[in-house]
Design a protein around this motif. Structure first.
Motif: not given
Length: 67
Positions: A1-8, A11-12, A16-18, A54-56
Motif C-alpha cells: 500500500m502507498q500513501i502520502i505522508v507530509n507530501g512524500k 510505502p506501508l 501499518v493499518r491505522t 491506499d492513496g490516503d
C-alpha cells in the motif's frame, strides 16, 4: 500500500493499518501531534481505529518545545 505522508509518497508494510500504527512506526505516538487524513483532522481518541487506505494523504504536525 502507498500513501502520502507530509507530501512524500511512502510505502506501508502490512503491519501499518491505522493512524496509531503509523505514528508508532515513526515513534510519535507518545508525542503531541495533530494528524490530518485526506483533509480531515483526526481526534486522538480515534487513532486506534482510524484505518488507512491506499492513496490516503496524511499530514502529521509534531510540536517541538524550546526556549
Amino acid at each position: 500500500m502507498q500513501i502520502i505522508v507530509n507530501g512524500k509518497q511512502v510505502p506501508l508494510t502490512d503491519q501499518v493499518r491505522t493512524i496509531r500504527d503509523l505514528l508508532d512506526s515513526y515513534q510519535l505516538m507518545e508525542k503531541i501531534v495533530v494528524v490530518e487524513q485526506n483533509g480531515t483532522i483526526i481526534e486522538r481518541s480515534l487513532y486506534e481505529n482510524q484505518t488507512i487506505a491506499d492513496g490516503d494523504r496524511i499530514e502529521i504536525v509534531h510540536f517541538v518545545g524550546g526556549g
